[in-house]
Design a protein around this motif. Structure first.
Motif, PDB file in Angstrom:
ATOM      1  N   TRP A   5      11.156   3.872  -9.287  1.00 49.42           N
ATOM      2  CA  TRP A   5       9.859   3.501  -8.714  1.00 49.42           C
ATOM      3  C   TRP A   5       9.938   3.499  -7.201  1.00 49.42           C
ATOM      4  CZ3 TRP A   5       6.720  -0.965 -11.386  1.00 49.42           C
ATOM      5  CH2 TRP A   5       6.436  -0.600 -12.710  1.00 49.42           C
ATOM      6  N   LYS A   6      11.007   2.914  -6.697  1.00 49.60           N
ATOM      7  CA  LYS A   6      11.150   2.809  -5.249  1.00 49.60           C
ATOM      8  C   LYS A   6      11.231   4.202  -4.617  1.00 49.60           C
ATOM      9  CE  LYS A   6      13.400   0.369  -1.621  1.00 49.60           C
ATOM     10  NZ  LYS A   6      12.483  -0.457  -0.889  1.00 49.60           N
ATOM     11  N   VAL A   7      11.961   5.104  -5.315  1.00 49.97           N
ATOM     12  CA  VAL A   7      12.056   6.481  -4.802  1.00 49.97           C
ATOM     13  C   VAL A   7      10.685   7.147  -4.836  1.00 49.97           C
ATOM     14  CG1 VAL A   7      13.137   8.714  -5.201  1.00 49.97           C
ATOM     15  CG2 VAL A   7      14.455   6.631  -5.533  1.00 49.97           C
ATOM     16  N   LEU A   8       9.909   6.813  -5.851  1.00 49.66           N
ATOM     17  CA  LEU A   8       8.599   7.449  -6.026  1.00 49.66           C
ATOM     18  C   LEU A   8       7.513   6.827  -5.158  1.00 49.66           C
ATOM     19  CD1 LEU A   8       8.437   7.941  -9.897  1.00 49.66           C
ATOM     20  CD2 LEU A   8       8.115   9.709  -8.203  1.00 49.66           C
ATOM     21  N   ASN A   9       7.810   5.724  -4.487  1.00 51.61           N
ATOM     22  CA  ASN A   9       6.792   5.044  -3.666  1.00 51.61           C
ATOM     23  C   ASN A   9       6.196   6.020  -2.653  1.00 51.61           C
ATOM     24  OD1 ASN A   9       5.261   2.957  -2.701  1.00 51.61           O
ATOM     25  ND2 ASN A   9       6.909   1.986  -1.526  1.00 51.61           N
ATOM     26  N   GLY A  10       4.887   6.109  -2.617  1.00 51.88           N
ATOM     27  CA  GLY A  10       4.230   6.991  -1.646  1.00 51.88           C
ATOM     28  C   GLY A  10       4.017   8.406  -2.135  1.00 51.88           C
ATOM     29  N   ARG A  30       1.546   3.657  -5.333  1.00 46.22           N
ATOM     30  CA  ARG A  30       1.867   2.533  -4.456  1.00 46.22           C
ATOM     31  C   ARG A  30       2.684   1.530  -5.244  1.00 46.22           C
ATOM     32  NH1 ARG A  30      -3.942   0.707  -2.201  1.00 46.22           N
ATOM     33  NH2 ARG A  30      -4.470   2.579  -1.012  1.00 46.22           N
ATOM     34  N   ILE A  31       3.812   1.149  -4.721  1.00 48.11           N
ATOM     35  CA  ILE A  31       4.584   0.070  -5.340  1.00 48.11           C
ATOM     36  C   ILE A  31       4.453  -1.106  -4.384  1.00 48.11           C
ATOM     37  CG2 ILE A  31       6.791  -0.599  -6.336  1.00 48.11           C
ATOM     38  CD1 ILE A  31       5.825   2.000  -7.471  1.00 48.11           C
ATOM     39  N   VAL A  32       3.560  -1.993  -4.692  1.00 49.77           N
ATOM     40  CA  VAL A  32       3.338  -3.138  -3.806  1.00 49.77           C
ATOM     41  C   VAL A  32       3.632  -4.397  -4.603  1.00 49.77           C
ATOM     42  CG1 VAL A  32       1.708  -4.271  -2.272  1.00 49.77           C
ATOM     43  CG2 VAL A  32       1.553  -1.822  -2.647  1.00 49.77           C
ATOM     44  N   TRP A  55       1.919   5.828   2.063  1.00 50.82           N
ATOM     45  CA  TRP A  55       3.247   6.421   2.202  1.00 50.82           C
ATOM     46  C   TRP A  55       4.293   5.414   1.746  1.00 50.82           C
ATOM     47  CZ3 TRP A  55       2.071  11.222   2.373  1.00 50.82           C
ATOM     48  CH2 TRP A  55       0.910  11.632   3.028  1.00 50.82           C
ATOM     49  N   ASN A  56       5.373   5.265   2.478  1.00 46.00           N
ATOM     50  CA  ASN A  56       6.370   4.304   1.997  1.00 46.00           C
ATOM     51  C   ASN A  56       6.924   3.494   3.157  1.00 46.00           C
ATOM     52  OD1 ASN A  56       8.118   6.048   3.249  1.00 46.00           O
ATOM     53  ND2 ASN A  56       8.755   7.054   1.362  1.00 46.00           N
ATOM     54  N   GLU A  57       7.962   2.723   2.902  1.00 47.01           N
ATOM     55  CA  GLU A  57       8.409   1.811   3.949  1.00 47.01           C
ATOM     56  C   GLU A  57       9.017   2.557   5.132  1.00 47.01           C
ATOM     57  OE1 GLU A  57       9.758   2.066   1.002  1.00 47.01           O
ATOM     58  OE2 GLU A  57      11.945   1.980   1.063  1.00 47.01           O
ATOM     59  N   ARG A  58       9.333   3.832   4.946  1.00 50.29           N
ATOM     60  CA  ARG A  58       9.900   4.585   6.063  1.00 50.29           C
ATOM     61  C   ARG A  58       8.801   5.179   6.950  1.00 50.29           C
ATOM     62  NH1 ARG A  58      13.114   9.965   5.126  1.00 50.29           N
ATOM     63  NH2 ARG A  58      13.265  10.694   7.261  1.00 50.29           N
TER      64      ARG A  58
HETATM   65  C1  LIG Z   1       6.083   1.063  -0.937  1.00 49.17           C
HETATM   66  O1  LIG Z   1       5.417   1.416   0.254  1.00 49.17           O
HETATM   67  C2  LIG Z   1       4.561   0.431   0.748  1.00 49.17           C
HETATM   68  C3  LIG Z   1       3.818   0.975   1.905  1.00 49.17           C
HETATM   69  O2  LIG Z   1       4.651   1.348   2.944  1.00 49.17           O
HETATM   70  C4  LIG Z   1       5.383  -0.803   1.114  1.00 49.17           C
HETATM   71  O3  LIG Z   1       4.541  -1.803   1.586  1.00 49.17           O
HETATM   72  C5  LIG Z   1       6.145  -1.276  -0.098  1.00 49.17           C
HETATM   73  O4  LIG Z   1       6.996  -2.339   0.228  1.00 49.17           O
HETATM   74  C6  LIG Z   1       6.957  -0.137  -0.693  1.00 49.17           C
HETATM   75  N1  LIG Z   1       7.538  -0.585  -1.925  1.00 49.17           N
HETATM   76  C7  LIG Z   1       8.834  -0.602  -2.145  1.00 49.17           C
HETATM   77  C8  LIG Z   1       9.267  -1.086  -3.464  1.00 49.17           C
HETATM   78  O5  LIG Z   1       9.624  -0.220  -1.309  1.00 49.17           O
END
Ligand SMILES: *[C@@H]1O[C@H](CO)[C@@H](O)[C@H](O)[C@H]1NC(C)=O
Ligand SMILES: *[C@@H]1O[C@H](CO)[C@@H](O)[C@H](O)[C@H]1NC(C)=O
Ligand SMILES: *[C@@H]1O[C@H](CO)[C@@H](O)[C@H](O)[C@H]1NC(C)=O
Ligand SMILES: *[C@@H]1O[C@H](CO)[C@@H](O)[C@H](O)[C@H]1NC(C)=O
Length: 830
Positions: free
Chosen positions: A284-289, A447-449, A480-483
């Protein structure tokens, strides 16, 4: 093989993916090979089976559709294996579990068509076999465009669109976000290869590049998967296109997480079903975004309450219900581990009971926020129902009518192709000539929130929409994701700023390039220019090469130091010459002046004044008038002054000769000879100039050839031959004067001018001889300066050599200024 049969008057076969994988039996052929065993019962896939059952139930309950006829179905499942899919279809056709090719052992009712499979890779072998029998097949998920070929797959139809437009959609998404450097992950089978090639071609057609294209398959070893992980880690591409069915990438995503390769953005094609239940939390984390395409679906009213009615009672008619119960409630029916083959049984597994509440768990278990493929399986049920209805309920006169006991599959295929169908709530759909339906996709993002999986629709892709609205994405809805907090970038080389152009790197894709500064005179004002543009003729590039700026205009102006200096010298010299002229007029009756030919001296002095002044025409911006004036003025005045020098010399020589010989030549000593010499020479020079102006008059030009950063304003002399002719004439006059004066240099008398004239001609000639190389080797305003300098120097030479000695006598030695000192007659008497 697990099969499930719901009896009916007419049967429809179903080949469904229910398991997400299989164990690989090592086949040694030393004993009887074992069949493939499936593993990973996945509820989302199971939902598609229920979609068909839901449709069949609705049809059987409908008073309008197939009245008095019940539709039944037989289900087998293919568990992601092509072998298993081929086996399933043969078994369905034979009607017995161990297939007997070409035999139909269906006992009570006819089977007239097949629904399935979801994956293109599994649908292909099925379509091959069914094509032989012209046995209709409606796939609810296979999007490979190869299946549109009705020569290879004559009996294949589908309720999803061909992926032909998917390539365009993916490529437009990439364009939309400005990515030029993307990776690709494609499934290692025919479908992946063919689809990957089409996606790649579309991407490259748009000038984007594929950084890597790696294959992936669920049968890959750990080592092979780690190699792919390493390639993804090392690539500078932040965006990866995923063209694979989801079971094949499960292991890869876990490996990506374990190896810390997180933060790449995946763009999934239609073949990747976004089903979170299949993946681990790591994945899931890899698929985020992830941004993906999904076939458009419509709601299925009543489906959720249908799901709520699922119950594993022994008399229930739900397919594979016990397997579902085990997976949903993590229990086992037998107490010896799950029925599901290959699953590890743990001792603390509880026994399944029927009395649990399913209701609350339905949304999560069945992922009902996205009904894709289940809806399409449901549509397939309706397609068959409408086709059969048309076939069985028609008027007997119609040749396409069929009898329920003798109905043939090819009749059903014919009817399917021409009968429009519609589910109770929804639009009417018709298969096109290739058995496809029209394409339109939803663009979704994951989105994984807070540990929760969300699928958000952010846009649509509709190839039938007006240009400009084909793809419509609300970018601000993508997190997108945390990066990446904003749209990620993915490129091989930084874009080239204005002023630079791209130069391809040898052996690398076109998106990898170096930036090279445009050469002088070229500019680019856009980023990533492939070529520099040449500036217009009157402009030149600036230092940064991003703008054309007007060239420096160069001419010898009155403002610059050189011009001012030349003006000062010229006016000073002309004033000096004027002074001498006034002096001569003032002392015109003194012997020194009388001894010279006064008239010629005046002419010479006036022409010298004009010589100095004519320099002024050479300074300043050239115009048509000044260009004409320059050379005329110069050559005319110089020929007057030279001819008067020549006349002077001749008169001196003549005077001495006539006196000594007492000859009749004496009568020539009058003013006729000098006047006619001056007049003749002027006329000659005027005719040269007239011919010159007639043929090709001098004109002002902008010379840009000499130096490309400036424009030189200059006079073009027209045909050079005239310029050199008039100069040559002056040279000729000077040579004659020199020769005559040289011959007369030893004639006696302190006022004999011949010596002085010889000397002045020497100065004159050397100035003009050195002028020619200097003139030819300089350019621009310096050419003009050289000419002015030559004029000034030669005129000054004449002035000083011929007149200064006389001024010296007049002003400083007045005692010598008498006839005795003149001594001509005395000398002559001697
Ligand atoms: C997924 O991306 C969102 C948006 O950047 C972020 O807020 C969230 O923490 C991310 N989820 C994970 C599991 O990293
Ligand atoms: C269906 O069966 C009923 C009762 O057997 C009969 O009255 C009716 O006409 C049948 N309808 C059709 C369309 O055959
Ligand atoms: C895009 O999404 C944002 C956030 O959800 C919303 O505020 C905005 O109105 C949307 N824009 C369009 C054009 O739909
Ligand atoms: C770039 O230069 C061209 C031609 O000189 C001009 O038409 C265009 O407007 C310029 N573009 C920009 C962004 O300055």
């Amino acid at each position: 093989m697990d099969t499930f049969t719901q009896p009916g008057d007419i049967l429809v076969g179903g080949i469904f993916l229910v398991y997400s994988g299989y164990n690989f039996p090592s086949v040694k052929f030393q004993e009887m090979p074992k069949p493939i065993s499936c593993k990973g019962f996945h509820i989302r896939y199971y939902r598609d089976v229920l979609g068909l059952k839901f449709a069949v139930d609705e049809i059987n309950n409908s008073p309008d559709l197939l009245p008095n006829i019940t539709l039944g179905f037989i289900l087998v499942e293919s568990c992601m294996s092509e072998l298993r899919a081929s086996e399933s279809v043969m078994s369905l056709l034979s009607g017995v579990e161990n297939p007997v090719p070409q035999y139909n052992c269906h006992k009570t009712s006819n089977m007239v068509g097949i629904v399935g499979d979801m994956a293109s890779a599994l649908s292909l072998p099925i379509a091959r076999i069914l094509g032989v029998h012209h046995f209709p097949q409606i796939s609810h998920g296979a999007s490979s465009s190869a299946l549109s070929n009705k020569v290879n797959f004559p009996s294949f139809l589908r309720t999803v669109s061909s992926n032909m437009f998917q390539n365009i959609a993916l490529s437009q998404l990439i364009n939309l976000f400005g990515w030029t450097w993307v990776g690709m992950l494609i499934v290692d089978n025919d479908v992946g290869e063919q689809g990957g090639r089409a996606i790649r071609a579309e991407i490259e057609k748009n000038g984007r590049c594929v950084a890597f294209s790696e294959k992936i398959h669920l049968s890959y070893s750990k080592k092979k998967i780690l190699r792919v992980v390493e390639i993804i880690r090392q690539s500078s591409a932040n965006v990866i296109i995923l063209h694979s069915t989801e079971p094949h990438v499960m292991a890869l995503f876990d490996a990506l997480f374990d190896e810390g390769v997180i933060g790449k953005i995946f763009i999934s094609s239609v073949s990747f079903t976004i089903t979170p239940g299949l993946f681990s939390r790591k994945a899931w984390k890899v698929l985020n975004g992830t941004v993906g395409l999904m076939p458009k679906t419509r709601p299925m009213p009543g489906f959720e309450s249908f799901l709520q009615s699922l119950h594993p009672a022994s008399n229930s008619t739900y397919p594979f219900i016990k397997l579902f119960w085990e997976t949903a409630f993590h229990c086992s029916w037998s107490g010896e581990g799950m029925q599901e083959t290959g699953a590890t049984s743990t001792n603390n597994q509880s026994l399944c009971t029927e009395n649990v509440d399913l209701k609350m768990k339905i949304p999560e278990l069945f992922e009902i926020y996205d009904l894709s493929y289940t809806y399409h399986a449901y549509l397939a049920g309706y397609a068959y129902a409408h086709a059969l209805h048309a076939l069985l309920m028609c008027q007997p006169a119609d040749r396409t009518c069929a009898n329920i006991s003798s109905i043939q599959p090819w009749q059903v295929l014919y009817s399917l192709k021409k009968t429009p169908f519609r589910p109770p709530s929804g639009d009417t759909i018709t298969f096109d000539g290739n058995g496809d339906v029209s394409a339109s996709y939803d663009i979704v993002t994951i989105r994984i929130v807070n540990g929760e999986f969300q699928l958000v629709t952010v846009g649509t892709f509709n190839p039938d929409a007006k240009a400009g609205h084909v793809i419509d994405v609300n970018t601000s809805q993508i997190l997108w994701n945390e990066r990446f907090s904003k749209v990620p970038q993915s490129y091989c080389s930084d874009s080239c700023p204005p002023g630079y152009r791209k130069v391809a790197r040898q052996g690398q894709p076109s998106c990898c390039f170096d930036c090279v500064l445009c050469s002088a005179g070229d500019i680019t004002n856009i980023t990533d220019a492939a070529e520099c543009l040449r500036c217009p003729r009157d402009q030149w590039s600036n230092e940064e090469r991003n703008q054309c700026i007007p060239k420096i205009v160069e001419f010898l102006s009155y403002q610059e130091p050189l011009g001012i200096m030349l003006v000062l010298i010229a006016t000073g010299s002309s004033i000096l010459a004027l002074g001498i002229l006034l002096l001569f007029i003032r002392f015109r009756e003194t012997p020194v002046i009388k001894a010279t030919n006064r008239e010629l001296s005046y002419i010479l002095l006036v022409s010298l004044i004009l010589c100095f002044l004519c320099c002024l025409v050479f300074i300043g911006q050239p115009s048509t008038i000044t260009c004409l004036l320059r050379q005329t003025f110069f050559s005319l005045i110089f020929s007057i002054s030279l001819s008067s020098v020549l006349a002077k010399t001749i008169m001196v020589v003549l005077a001495f000769k006539t006196i000594t010989l007492n000859s009749p030549l004496r009568k020539w000593l009058g003013p006729t000879i000098p006047r006619s010499i001056v007049g003749l020479c002027s006329v000659l020079q005027i005719s040269i100039c007239s011919a010159w102006f007639h043929r090709s008059p001098p004109f002002p030009t902008m010379n840009t050839e000499i130096a490309n950063y400036k424009i030189i304003l200059e006079c073009n002399e027209g045909q050079k031959v005239f310029f050199y002719l008039s100069l040559g004439f002056l040279g000729f006059l000077a040579m004659i004067s020199f020769l005559v004066a040289f011959l007369g240099r030893n004639l006696p008398g302190s006022f004999n001018e011949a010596k002085l004239i010889t000397f002045s001609m020497l100065v004159f000639c050397s100035v003009w001889i050195s002028f020619i190389p200097a003139y030819l080797s300089t350019s621009g305003k310096y050419t003009v300066a050289v000419q002015i300098f030559a004029i000034l120097a030669s005129s000054a030479g004449l002035l000083s050599c011929i007149f200064l000695p006389k001024c010296y006598i007049i002003l400083l030695r007045p005692e010598r200024n008498n006839r005795q000192f003149l001594g001509v007659n005395k000398d002559l008497r001697h």
